[in-house]
Scaffold this motif. Structure first.
Motif, short mmCIF file in Angstrom:
data_model
loop_
_atom_site.label_atom_id
_atom_site.label_comp_id
_atom_site.label_asym_id
_atom_site.label_seq_id
_atom_site.Cartn_x
_atom_site.Cartn_y
_atom_site.Cartn_z
N VAL B 163 0.74 -1.03 0.04
CA VAL B 163 0.02 0.34 0.10
C VAL B 163 0.61 0.92 -0.19
O VAL B 163 0.72 2.10 -0.44
CB VAL B 163 -1.00 -0.18 1.48
CG1 VAL B 163 -1.57 1.26 1.88
CG2 VAL B 163 -2.71 -0.99 1.02
N ALA B 191 -1.38 12.13 0.34
CA ALA B 191 -1.55 10.10 -0.65
C ALA B 191 -1.12 9.19 1.45
O ALA B 191 -1.99 8.42 1.45
CB ALA B 191 -0.49 9.33 -1.77
N LEU B 194 -4.52 10.39 3.29
CA LEU B 194 -5.87 9.80 2.56
C LEU B 194 -5.46 8.56 3.50
O LEU B 194 -6.38 7.30 4.34
CB LEU B 194 -5.83 9.13 1.36
CG LEU B 194 -6.24 10.70 0.82
CD1 LEU B 194 -5.55 10.63 -1.17
CD2 LEU B 194 -7.79 10.33 0.91
N LEU B 195 -4.70 7.34 3.47
CA LEU B 195 -4.17 6.22 3.27
C LEU B 195 -4.70 5.69 5.25
O LEU B 195 -5.65 5.18 5.77
CB LEU B 195 -2.69 5.75 3.38
CG LEU B 195 -2.21 5.01 1.85
CD1 LEU B 195 -1.22 4.78 1.76
CD2 LEU B 195 -3.49 4.31 1.17
N GLU B 196 -4.20 7.43 6.16
CA GLU B 196 -4.15 7.25 7.54
C GLU B 196 -5.51 7.19 7.70
O GLU B 196 -5.55 6.49 8.79
CB GLU B 196 -3.07 7.54 7.75
CG GLU B 196 -1.52 7.23 7.80
CD GLU B 196 -0.96 7.70 8.55
OE1 GLU B 196 -0.42 7.64 9.83
OE2 GLU B 196 0.36 8.48 7.24
N GLN B 197 -6.56 7.54 7.04
CA GLN B 197 -7.86 8.11 7.49
C GLN B 197 -8.73 7.09 6.31
O GLN B 197 -9.88 7.19 7.02
CB GLN B 197 -8.27 9.10 6.44
CG GLN B 197 -7.21 10.49 7.61
CD GLN B 197 -7.79 12.10 6.45
OE1 GLN B 197 -8.67 12.00 5.76
NE2 GLN B 197 -6.93 12.15 6.50
N GLY B 198 -8.03 6.11 6.26
CA GLY B 198 -8.97 4.97 5.87
C GLY B 198 -9.78 4.47 4.46
O GLY B 198 -11.16 4.70 3.92
N LEU B 199 -8.84 5.41 3.50
CA LEU B 199 -9.37 5.77 2.35
C LEU B 199 -10.86 6.62 2.05
O LEU B 199 -12.17 5.67 1.62
CB LEU B 199 -9.67 4.63 1.52
CG LEU B 199 -7.94 4.62 1.02
CD1 LEU B 199 -8.04 3.40 0.41
CD2 LEU B 199 -6.97 5.56 0.11
#
Lengths: 205, 205
Positions: B163, B191, B194-199
DNA sequence: CAATTCACTGCAGAGAGTGCAAAAATGCAG
DNA sequence: CTGCATTTTTGCACTCTCTGCAGTGAATTG
């Protein structure tokens, strides 16, 4: 490598037979000897057809081993389109990929054999990766549509699609690797759980 | 494609010169004519060396165009190892990838040219993908170490590493694509956010 | 100024992949 | 069953990729 041959006429059936014979022979020979110690002539001989026939079925040696499935690709995208539009893209992706996973569960042995061969040969890995890249590209467009974003200006669709494919690949790898694995769908679900929680480190779970 | 030649002796310098000449010629010719309408002989002629010399520098035609950078790969893994051990893997990955992004900012033009050529040729895309796969594999091992998980039994390291690479790729793609882009490091940061917020879907941002 | 190292070169040869036309197998209508 | 069209398979000639080997000359070393 499905032996289920559901074609109609004898001609079509025979064609598929030679195709699968070539594919089977290629996988076996490469598993035994390694990619670069197997020539197309070897494969054709083992399948008892001419070299030219090999190239009628596959554009190159590698394609006999990895074989992208365009049919499945289109179905995946169609399934995504049919997901309820109010569902968040990541949830919609989860649903269709779990659906796909369910269809694959019967082929673990074949996938395992193929995976071993692919893992052992960098050239094949490259092909497999680009196959997954096709999936990504299809999904990007659909995620963009669903979320009303422009993939040329916003990270979101590109990132989301790729991450979803990563989740699928990770689950698939693990499923083929470990002994006595849980259902592939469950692994995929687990992967998406991790994603939707922002990949928390394992200590905090 | 850096013209910065920092070698010492004349011999080494000339070697690098011919290498870059080959690379440049290959990129130019393929950009103009497409991959399969350019032979190795064409490239060697354009760089004014023999065909054999081409193969002394590159194992195959494609490698003159994509060229995996093993040096960078090792440095990335080393950088990850040196991250503070209490940092969550995803945060550590973020840090080292942003560092990498900063180093790339000067080469946008070259990356863009290369990306165009690569995008236009499936065979090159496959190679580039497998280059990224190498990154993934390096990072998997390190994430596993940091998180105390077994990549053969737990999804977490495999998923997290892949990821993270997806985030980098998505940022890189966008950075090369759009006019007047923000700093690559910022895109990478975005990017990872976004990932760490669960998209989360864009509507909820 | 030797002696050595090393990039470059040409050549021979195996393997990949394509175009073409002929041969074999199949499908189909009468 | 028989002739005819279609499609698959085949052999052949040819181009291109890539490797091993032996030799040449320039750069480096002492």
């Amino acid at each position: 490598m499905k032996n289920v041959i559901e074609a109609v006429g004898r001609r079509e059936r025979k064609k598929l037979e030679t195709r699968f014979a070539l594919r089977r022979a290629a996988l076996r020979l490469v598993a035994e000897n390694g990619l670069d110690r197997v020539t197309v002539a070897d494969i054709a001989d083992a399948a008892d057809v001419s070299v030219r026939t090999f190239f009628n079925h596959f554009p190159c040696k590698e394609d006999a081993l990895v074989g992208a499935d365009l049919h499945r690709l289109q179905k995946l995208r169609a399934a995504l389109t049919e997901q309820p539009p109010d569902r968040a893209p990541i949830a919609a992706l989860r649903a269709v990929i779990i659906e796909l996973a369910a269809k694959l569960s019967d082929y673990r042995e074949d996938l395992l054999a193929e995976m071993r061969v692919v893992q052992a040969n960098p050239a094949l890995r490259a092909r497999e990766m680009s196959e997954f890249a096709q999936y990504e590209r299809e999904l990007v467009a659909e995620v963009a549509r669903r979320s009303g974003t422009d993939p040329a200006r916003d990270l979101y669709p590109l990132l989301t699609a790729r991450v979803a494919v990563s989740a699928f690949r990770a689950a698939l790898t693990l499923w083929c690797t470990i002994d006595d694995p849980p259902a592939l769908s469950n692994l995929v679900g687990e992967a998406f759980d991790l994603l939707e929680q922002g990949l928390p480190p394992p200590q905090s779970r």
